[in-house]
Design a protein around this motif. Structure first.
Motif, PDB file in Angstrom:
ATOM      1  N   GLN A  69       0.746   7.512  12.584  1.00  0.00           N
ATOM      2  CA  GLN A  69      -0.575   8.115  12.755  1.00  0.00           C
ATOM      3  C   GLN A  69      -1.486   7.800  11.574  1.00  0.00           C
ATOM      4  OE1 GLN A  69      -0.351  12.368  14.426  1.00  0.00           O
ATOM      5  NE2 GLN A  69       1.769  11.920  13.878  1.00  0.00           N
ATOM      6  N   ALA A  70      -0.923   7.850  10.375  1.00  0.00           N
ATOM      7  CA  ALA A  70      -1.732   7.571   9.191  1.00  0.00           C
ATOM      8  C   ALA A  70      -2.266   6.150   9.202  1.00  0.00           C
ATOM      9  CB  ALA A  70      -0.906   7.820   7.925  1.00  0.00           C
ATOM     10  N   MET A  71      -1.435   5.203   9.637  1.00  0.00           N
ATOM     11  CA  MET A  71      -1.882   3.812   9.690  1.00  0.00           C
ATOM     12  C   MET A  71      -2.952   3.620  10.766  1.00  0.00           C
ATOM     13  SD  MET A  71      -0.354   2.502   7.175  1.00  0.00           S
ATOM     14  CE  MET A  71      -0.845   0.791   7.397  1.00  0.00           C
ATOM     15  N   CYS A  72      -2.833   4.336  11.885  1.00  0.00           N
ATOM     16  CA  CYS A  72      -3.891   4.295  12.906  1.00  0.00           C
ATOM     17  C   CYS A  72      -5.193   4.866  12.350  1.00  0.00           C
ATOM     18  CB  CYS A  72      -3.472   5.090  14.138  1.00  0.00           C
ATOM     19  SG  CYS A  72      -2.216   4.315  15.170  1.00  0.00           S
ATOM     20  N   ALA A  73      -5.079   6.013  11.673  1.00  0.00           N
ATOM     21  CA  ALA A  73      -6.275   6.703  11.173  1.00  0.00           C
ATOM     22  C   ALA A  73      -6.998   5.903  10.096  1.00  0.00           C
ATOM     23  CB  ALA A  73      -5.893   8.077  10.635  1.00  0.00           C
ATOM     24  N   THR A  74      -6.275   5.057   9.368  1.00  0.00           N
ATOM     25  CA  THR A  74      -6.864   4.286   8.272  1.00  0.00           C
ATOM     26  C   THR A  74      -7.032   2.816   8.642  1.00  0.00           C
ATOM     27  OG1 THR A  74      -4.664   3.969   7.303  1.00  0.00           O
ATOM     28  CG2 THR A  74      -5.975   5.832   6.483  1.00  0.00           C
ATOM     29  N   SER A  75      -7.172   2.533   9.925  1.00  0.00           N
ATOM     30  CA  SER A  75      -7.269   1.137  10.361  1.00  0.00           C
ATOM     31  C   SER A  75      -8.551   0.455   9.889  1.00  0.00           C
ATOM     32  CB  SER A  75      -7.160   1.050  11.891  1.00  0.00           C
ATOM     33  OG  SER A  75      -8.168   1.812  12.518  1.00  0.00           O
ATOM     34  N   GLU A  76      -9.525   1.235   9.387  1.00  0.00           N
ATOM     35  CA  GLU A  76     -10.763   0.647   8.854  1.00  0.00           C
ATOM     36  C   GLU A  76     -10.656   0.340   7.366  1.00  0.00           C
ATOM     37  OE1 GLU A  76     -13.701  -0.099  10.642  1.00  0.00           O
ATOM     38  OE2 GLU A  76     -12.322   0.197  12.323  1.00  0.00           O
ATOM     39  N   PHE A  77      -9.538   0.690   6.737  1.00  0.00           N
ATOM     40  CA  PHE A  77      -9.348   0.420   5.310  1.00  0.00           C
ATOM     41  C   PHE A  77      -8.576  -0.883   5.115  1.00  0.00           C
ATOM     42  CE2 PHE A  77     -10.184   4.947   5.102  1.00  0.00           C
ATOM     43  CZ  PHE A  77     -10.848   5.100   3.897  1.00  0.00           C
ATOM     44  N   ASP A  78      -8.894  -1.597   4.040  1.00  0.00           N
ATOM     45  CA  ASP A  78      -8.142  -2.805   3.720  1.00  0.00           C
ATOM     46  C   ASP A  78      -7.531  -2.762   2.324  1.00  0.00           C
ATOM     47  OD1 ASP A  78     -10.358  -3.121   2.124  1.00  0.00           O
ATOM     48  OD2 ASP A  78     -11.168  -4.844   3.204  1.00  0.00           O
TER      49      ASP A  78
END
Length: 331
Positions: A17-26
Protein backbone atom coordinates in the motif's frame (compact mmCIF):
# COMPACT_ATOMS: atom_id res chain seq x y z
CA UNK A 1 15.81 17.97 2.04
CA UNK A 2 14.30 18.07 -1.48
CA UNK A 3 11.25 15.88 -2.02
CA UNK A 4 12.65 12.78 -0.38
CA UNK A 5 10.05 10.67 1.42
CA UNK A 6 10.79 8.13 4.13
CA UNK A 7 8.47 5.12 3.99
CA UNK A 8 8.13 3.10 7.19
CA UNK A 9 5.90 0.04 6.73
CA UNK A 10 5.84 -3.60 7.69
CA UNK A 11 6.54 -6.10 4.92
CA UNK A 12 3.61 -7.52 2.97
CA UNK A 13 0.35 -5.63 2.56
CA UNK A 14 1.42 -2.55 4.50
CA UNK A 15 4.42 -2.06 2.24
CA UNK A 16 2.42 -2.78 -0.93
CA UNK A 17 0.00 0.00 0.00
CA UNK A 18 2.80 2.40 0.84
CA UNK A 19 4.43 1.87 -2.54
CA UNK A 20 1.08 2.48 -4.28
CA UNK A 21 0.48 5.63 -2.24
CA UNK A 22 3.94 7.03 -3.07
CA UNK A 23 3.91 6.17 -6.78
CA UNK A 24 4.42 9.88 -7.59
CA UNK A 25 7.73 9.98 -5.68
CA UNK A 26 11.09 9.12 -7.22
CA UNK A 27 13.30 9.57 -4.14
CA UNK A 28 12.39 7.05 -1.44
CA UNK A 29 14.15 5.81 1.67
CA UNK A 30 12.55 2.61 2.94
CA UNK A 31 12.40 1.11 6.41
CA UNK A 32 10.76 -2.28 6.88
CA UNK A 33 11.08 -5.40 9.02
CA UNK A 34 11.79 -7.51 5.91
CA UNK A 35 13.23 -6.18 2.67
CA UNK A 36 11.50 -8.21 -0.04
CA UNK A 37 11.06 -5.64 -2.82
CA UNK A 38 13.26 -3.84 -5.30
CA UNK A 39 12.23 -0.60 -6.96
CA UNK A 40 14.29 1.96 -8.86
CA UNK A 41 12.67 4.70 -6.79
CA UNK A 42 14.15 3.29 -3.55
CA UNK A 43 17.55 4.90 -3.01
CA UNK A 44 18.23 3.28 0.35
CA UNK A 45 16.54 0.49 2.33
CA UNK A 46 16.96 -0.35 6.02
CA UNK A 47 15.78 -3.46 7.84
CA UNK A 48 14.55 -2.73 11.33
CA UNK A 49 13.96 -5.09 14.25
CA UNK A 50 10.47 -6.57 14.23
CA UNK A 51 8.30 -5.68 17.24
CA UNK A 52 5.48 -8.17 16.59
CA UNK A 53 6.12 -10.24 19.71
CA UNK A 54 8.53 -8.08 21.71
CA UNK A 55 7.42 -4.52 22.47
CA UNK A 56 10.72 -3.77 24.24
CA UNK A 57 12.37 -3.75 20.82
CA UNK A 58 10.71 -0.35 20.34
CA UNK A 59 13.32 1.10 22.73
CA UNK A 60 16.17 -0.07 20.51
CA UNK A 61 14.35 1.04 17.39
CA UNK A 62 14.08 4.61 18.71
CA UNK A 63 17.84 5.02 18.33
CA UNK A 64 17.82 3.40 14.91
CA UNK A 65 14.99 5.70 13.83
CA UNK A 66 16.89 8.74 15.13
CA UNK A 67 19.94 7.74 13.07
CA UNK A 68 17.87 7.36 9.88
CA UNK A 69 15.98 10.63 10.34
CA UNK A 70 19.11 12.70 11.03
CA UNK A 71 21.04 11.07 8.20
CA UNK A 72 18.39 11.47 5.49
CA UNK A 73 16.24 14.37 6.75
CA UNK A 74 13.22 13.51 4.58
CA UNK A 75 10.64 16.03 3.47
CA UNK A 76 8.02 13.76 5.02
CA UNK A 77 7.61 10.39 6.73
CA UNK A 78 4.81 8.22 5.39
CA UNK A 79 3.49 5.02 6.91
CA UNK A 80 0.68 2.58 6.23
CA UNK A 81 1.20 0.87 9.52
CA UNK A 82 2.76 -1.94 11.39
CA UNK A 83 4.06 -1.28 14.93
CA UNK A 84 7.59 -0.64 13.64
CA UNK A 85 6.46 2.90 12.77
CA UNK A 86 5.80 4.00 16.36
CA UNK A 87 9.37 5.19 17.17
CA UNK A 88 9.38 7.22 13.94
CA UNK A 89 6.01 8.77 14.77
CA UNK A 90 7.25 9.77 18.22
CA UNK A 91 10.49 11.27 16.93
CA UNK A 92 8.66 13.06 14.11
CA UNK A 93 6.59 14.81 16.77
CA UNK A 94 9.66 15.81 18.79
CA UNK A 95 11.91 16.77 15.87
CA UNK A 96 9.10 18.38 13.81
CA UNK A 97 9.25 16.11 10.78
CA UNK A 98 6.08 15.97 8.72
CA UNK A 99 4.34 12.64 9.47
CA UNK A 100 1.58 11.28 7.22
CA UNK A 101 -0.23 8.15 8.34
CA UNK A 102 -2.49 6.09 6.04
CA UNK A 103 -4.33 3.41 7.95
CA UNK A 104 -4.27 0.04 6.22
CA UNK A 105 -7.02 -1.07 3.85
CA UNK A 106 -7.29 -4.32 5.77
CA UNK A 107 -9.03 -2.60 8.69
CA UNK A 108 -12.63 -2.47 7.48
CA UNK A 109 -14.43 -2.21 10.85
CA UNK A 110 -12.13 -0.03 12.96
CA UNK A 111 -8.72 1.60 12.95
CA UNK A 112 -5.67 -0.63 13.25
CA UNK A 113 -4.01 -0.89 16.67
CA UNK A 114 -1.11 1.22 15.39
CA UNK A 115 -3.55 3.74 13.98
CA UNK A 116 -5.40 3.96 17.28
CA UNK A 117 -2.17 4.78 19.15
CA UNK A 118 -1.03 7.37 16.62
CA UNK A 119 -4.44 9.05 16.67
CA UNK A 120 -4.80 8.89 20.47
CA UNK A 121 -1.47 10.59 21.13
CA UNK A 122 -1.73 12.93 18.11
CA UNK A 123 1.52 11.69 16.59
CA UNK A 124 0.63 12.86 13.08
CA UNK A 125 0.30 15.84 10.82
CA UNK A 126 -2.18 14.11 8.54
CA UNK A 127 -4.16 10.92 9.18
CA UNK A 128 -6.11 9.08 6.47
CA UNK A 129 -8.40 6.08 6.64
CA UNK A 130 -9.09 4.23 3.40
CA UNK A 131 -12.67 3.42 4.43
CA UNK A 132 -15.07 6.36 4.51
CA UNK A 133 -17.19 5.10 7.41
CA UNK A 134 -14.11 4.63 9.63
CA UNK A 135 -12.80 8.08 8.72
CA UNK A 136 -16.09 9.72 9.73
CA UNK A 137 -16.30 7.76 12.96
CA UNK A 138 -12.76 8.70 14.02
CA UNK A 139 -12.66 12.26 12.66
CA UNK A 140 -9.81 11.58 10.24
CA UNK A 141 -9.56 12.23 6.51
CA UNK A 142 -10.76 10.08 3.62
CA UNK A 143 -9.54 10.63 0.06
CA UNK A 144 -10.10 7.14 -1.33
CA UNK A 145 -8.15 3.90 -1.48
CA UNK A 146 -4.58 3.42 -2.65
CA UNK A 147 -5.60 0.74 -5.16
CA UNK A 148 -8.77 -0.68 -6.70
CA UNK A 149 -9.41 -3.39 -4.11
CA UNK A 150 -13.17 -3.41 -4.72
CA UNK A 151 -12.81 -3.93 -8.48
CA UNK A 152 -14.74 -0.70 -9.04
CA UNK A 153 -12.79 0.27 -12.16
CA UNK A 154 -14.41 -1.85 -14.83
CA UNK A 155 -12.28 -0.43 -17.67
CA UNK A 156 -11.33 -3.33 -19.91
CA UNK A 157 -7.72 -3.59 -21.05
CA UNK A 158 -7.06 -6.26 -23.68
CA UNK A 159 -4.08 -8.44 -22.78
CA UNK A 160 -3.14 -11.54 -24.74
CA UNK A 161 -3.03 -14.61 -22.46
CA UNK A 162 -0.08 -16.97 -22.27
CA UNK A 163 -0.18 -20.35 -23.98
CA UNK A 164 -1.65 -23.22 -21.98
CA UNK A 165 1.02 -24.94 -19.84
CA UNK A 166 1.98 -28.59 -20.24
CA UNK A 167 1.82 -29.04 -16.45
CA UNK A 168 -0.28 -26.42 -14.59
CA UNK A 169 1.10 -24.73 -11.50
CA UNK A 170 -0.80 -24.14 -8.26
CA UNK A 171 0.90 -21.50 -6.12
CA UNK A 172 0.25 -21.48 -2.37
CA UNK A 173 1.33 -18.42 -0.40
CA UNK A 174 1.12 -17.95 3.36
CA UNK A 175 2.66 -14.47 3.33
CA UNK A 176 5.26 -12.92 5.61
CA UNK A 177 3.53 -13.23 9.00
CA UNK A 178 5.30 -14.95 11.88
CA UNK A 179 2.00 -16.52 12.94
CA UNK A 180 1.50 -20.18 12.03
CA UNK A 181 -1.10 -21.16 9.43
CA UNK A 182 -1.25 -24.96 9.49
CA UNK A 183 -4.96 -24.93 8.67
CA UNK A 184 -4.28 -23.73 5.14
CA UNK A 185 -1.60 -26.40 4.68
CA UNK A 186 -4.08 -29.03 5.83
CA UNK A 187 -6.66 -27.75 3.34
CA UNK A 188 -4.35 -28.09 0.37
CA UNK A 189 -3.10 -31.51 1.47
CA UNK A 190 -6.70 -32.77 1.43
CA UNK A 191 -7.30 -31.59 -2.14
CA UNK A 192 -7.26 -34.43 -4.72
CA UNK A 193 -4.83 -32.55 -6.98
CA UNK A 194 -2.25 -32.49 -4.16
CA UNK A 195 -1.61 -36.16 -4.87
CA UNK A 196 -1.48 -35.77 -8.65
CA UNK A 197 1.80 -35.71 -10.57
CA UNK A 198 -0.05 -33.90 -13.37
CA UNK A 199 -0.02 -30.68 -11.30
CA UNK A 200 3.01 -28.83 -9.96
CA UNK A 201 2.73 -27.12 -6.58
CA UNK A 202 4.90 -24.31 -5.20
CA UNK A 203 4.28 -23.61 -1.52
CA UNK A 204 5.61 -20.36 -0.06
CA UNK A 205 5.45 -21.45 3.55
CA UNK A 206 7.25 -18.71 5.46
CA UNK A 207 8.00 -20.01 8.97
CA UNK A 208 5.45 -22.83 8.66
CA UNK A 209 6.56 -26.46 8.51
CA UNK A 210 5.03 -28.34 5.59
CA UNK A 211 4.44 -31.81 7.02
CA UNK A 212 2.79 -33.34 3.96
CA UNK A 213 4.49 -32.66 0.65
CA UNK A 214 2.71 -32.72 -2.73
CA UNK A 215 3.31 -35.46 -5.25
CA UNK A 216 4.93 -32.91 -7.56
CA UNK A 217 6.22 -29.65 -6.16
CA UNK A 218 8.52 -27.67 -3.94
CA UNK A 219 8.49 -25.63 -0.74
CA UNK A 220 10.10 -22.20 -0.42
CA UNK A 221 10.22 -19.95 2.62
CA UNK A 222 10.32 -16.22 1.91
CA UNK A 223 10.72 -14.99 -1.66
CA UNK A 224 11.28 -11.54 -3.12
CA UNK A 225 8.44 -9.58 -4.67
CA UNK A 226 10.06 -10.15 -8.07
CA UNK A 227 10.16 -13.93 -7.60
CA UNK A 228 6.62 -13.97 -6.25
CA UNK A 229 5.39 -12.12 -9.33
CA UNK A 230 7.12 -14.69 -11.54
CA UNK A 231 5.32 -17.52 -9.72
CA UNK A 232 1.99 -15.66 -9.98
CA UNK A 233 2.40 -15.16 -13.73
CA UNK A 234 3.04 -18.87 -14.21
CA UNK A 235 0.31 -20.13 -11.88
CA UNK A 236 -3.05 -21.33 -13.15
CA UNK A 237 -4.43 -21.08 -9.60
CA UNK A 238 -3.30 -19.39 -6.40
CA UNK A 239 -4.29 -20.45 -2.89
CA UNK A 240 -3.49 -17.59 -0.54
CA UNK A 241 -3.99 -16.06 2.86
CA UNK A 242 -6.25 -13.01 2.58
CA UNK A 243 -3.67 -10.28 3.06
CA UNK A 244 -3.78 -6.93 1.29
CA UNK A 245 -0.50 -7.54 -0.52
CA UNK A 246 -1.81 -10.79 -1.97
CA UNK A 247 -5.11 -9.22 -2.99
CA UNK A 248 -3.22 -6.44 -4.76
CA UNK A 249 -0.99 -8.85 -6.66
CA UNK A 250 -3.82 -11.19 -7.70
CA UNK A 251 -5.96 -8.31 -8.95
CA UNK A 252 -3.01 -6.97 -10.93
CA UNK A 253 -2.57 -10.27 -12.80
CA UNK A 254 -6.30 -11.13 -13.01
CA UNK A 255 -5.56 -14.38 -11.21
CA UNK A 256 -7.88 -17.21 -10.23
CA UNK A 257 -7.60 -17.35 -6.44
CA UNK A 258 -8.88 -19.23 -3.41
CA UNK A 259 -8.42 -16.87 -0.45
CA UNK A 260 -8.23 -18.48 3.00
CA UNK A 261 -8.44 -15.77 5.70
CA UNK A 262 -6.36 -16.11 8.84
CA UNK A 263 -8.57 -16.32 11.97
CA UNK A 264 -7.82 -15.05 15.46
CA UNK A 265 -9.54 -17.89 17.34
CA UNK A 266 -7.16 -20.37 15.68
CA UNK A 267 -4.14 -18.23 16.69
CA UNK A 268 -3.41 -17.52 13.02
CA UNK A 269 -3.23 -13.76 13.63
CA UNK A 270 -3.80 -11.22 16.40
CA UNK A 271 -7.22 -10.20 15.03
CA UNK A 272 -9.80 -11.03 12.35
CA UNK A 273 -8.97 -8.32 9.83
CA UNK A 274 -8.48 -10.92 7.07
CA UNK A 275 -12.00 -12.19 7.63
CA UNK A 276 -13.30 -8.63 7.46
CA UNK A 277 -11.50 -7.75 4.23
CA UNK A 278 -12.55 -11.09 2.72
CA UNK A 279 -16.18 -10.03 3.02
CA UNK A 280 -15.45 -6.97 0.85
CA UNK A 281 -13.93 -8.96 -2.04
CA UNK A 282 -16.11 -8.81 -5.12
CA UNK A 283 -14.43 -10.38 -8.11
CA UNK A 284 -15.56 -13.29 -10.32
CA UNK A 285 -12.10 -14.90 -10.25
CA UNK A 286 -11.81 -14.88 -6.46
CA UNK A 287 -13.34 -17.32 -3.98
CA UNK A 288 -13.14 -16.98 -0.21
CA UNK A 289 -12.81 -20.20 1.78
CA UNK A 290 -14.19 -19.55 5.26
CA UNK A 291 -13.48 -21.65 8.39
CA UNK A 292 -15.01 -25.16 8.24
CA UNK A 293 -15.14 -25.01 4.43
CA UNK A 294 -13.03 -27.05 2.03
CA UNK A 295 -11.24 -25.80 -1.04
CA UNK A 296 -13.46 -25.82 -4.13
CA UNK A 297 -12.95 -28.79 -6.43
CA UNK A 298 -10.99 -28.32 -9.64
CA UNK A 299 -9.76 -30.65 -12.35
CA UNK A 300 -6.50 -30.58 -14.27
CA UNK A 301 -8.55 -29.57 -17.33
CA UNK A 302 -9.93 -26.58 -15.42
CA UNK A 303 -6.40 -25.44 -14.68
CA UNK A 304 -5.21 -25.91 -18.24
CA UNK A 305 -7.96 -23.66 -19.59
CA UNK A 306 -7.51 -20.92 -16.99
CA UNK A 307 -6.13 -17.74 -18.66
CA UNK A 308 -2.73 -16.56 -17.45
CA UNK A 309 -1.15 -13.19 -18.18
CA UNK A 310 2.45 -12.05 -18.36
CA UNK A 311 1.54 -8.37 -18.02
CA UNK A 312 -0.02 -6.81 -14.96
CA UNK A 313 -2.95 -4.41 -14.91
CA UNK A 314 -2.28 -1.07 -13.20
CA UNK A 315 -4.72 -0.91 -10.29
CA UNK A 316 -2.99 1.95 -8.45
CA UNK A 317 -5.29 4.86 -7.60
CA UNK A 318 -3.36 7.64 -9.33
CA UNK A 319 -5.63 10.40 -7.99
CA UNK A 320 -4.98 9.17 -4.43
CA UNK A 321 -1.21 9.04 -5.09
CA UNK A 322 -1.14 12.59 -6.48
CA UNK A 323 -2.95 13.90 -3.40
CA UNK A 324 -0.54 12.08 -1.08
CA UNK A 325 2.41 13.52 -2.99
CA UNK A 326 0.94 17.00 -2.64
CA UNK A 327 0.40 16.81 1.13
CA UNK A 328 3.82 15.25 1.74
CA UNK A 329 5.86 17.92 -0.05
CA UNK A 330 3.82 20.81 1.29
CA UNK A 331 6.10 23.04 3.34
Amino acid sequence: MGNKVLIVASAGGHLTQAMCATSEFDDIVLVSNKITITDDRINRAYQIFDTQFNPFIHFINVFFALFILLRHRPKAILSTGGPIVLPFALLAKVLRFRFVFIDTLSRVVELSNTGKLIRKYKLFNLFFSQWEQIAKRNDVQYIGKCFDILNENQEHVSITPLDSPKIPLILVTLGTSDYQFQRLLELISEHPLYKSAKVRWVIQAGDNEVKKHPANGEVVNLVSRQDMEAYVKEASLVVSHCGIGSINLMLSYQKRVFFVPRVEKFSEFSDDHQLQIAQEINHPLMNVVYPNESLPSLSVEDLLTQPRYNVSRDITNRVFAKQIHKVCIRA
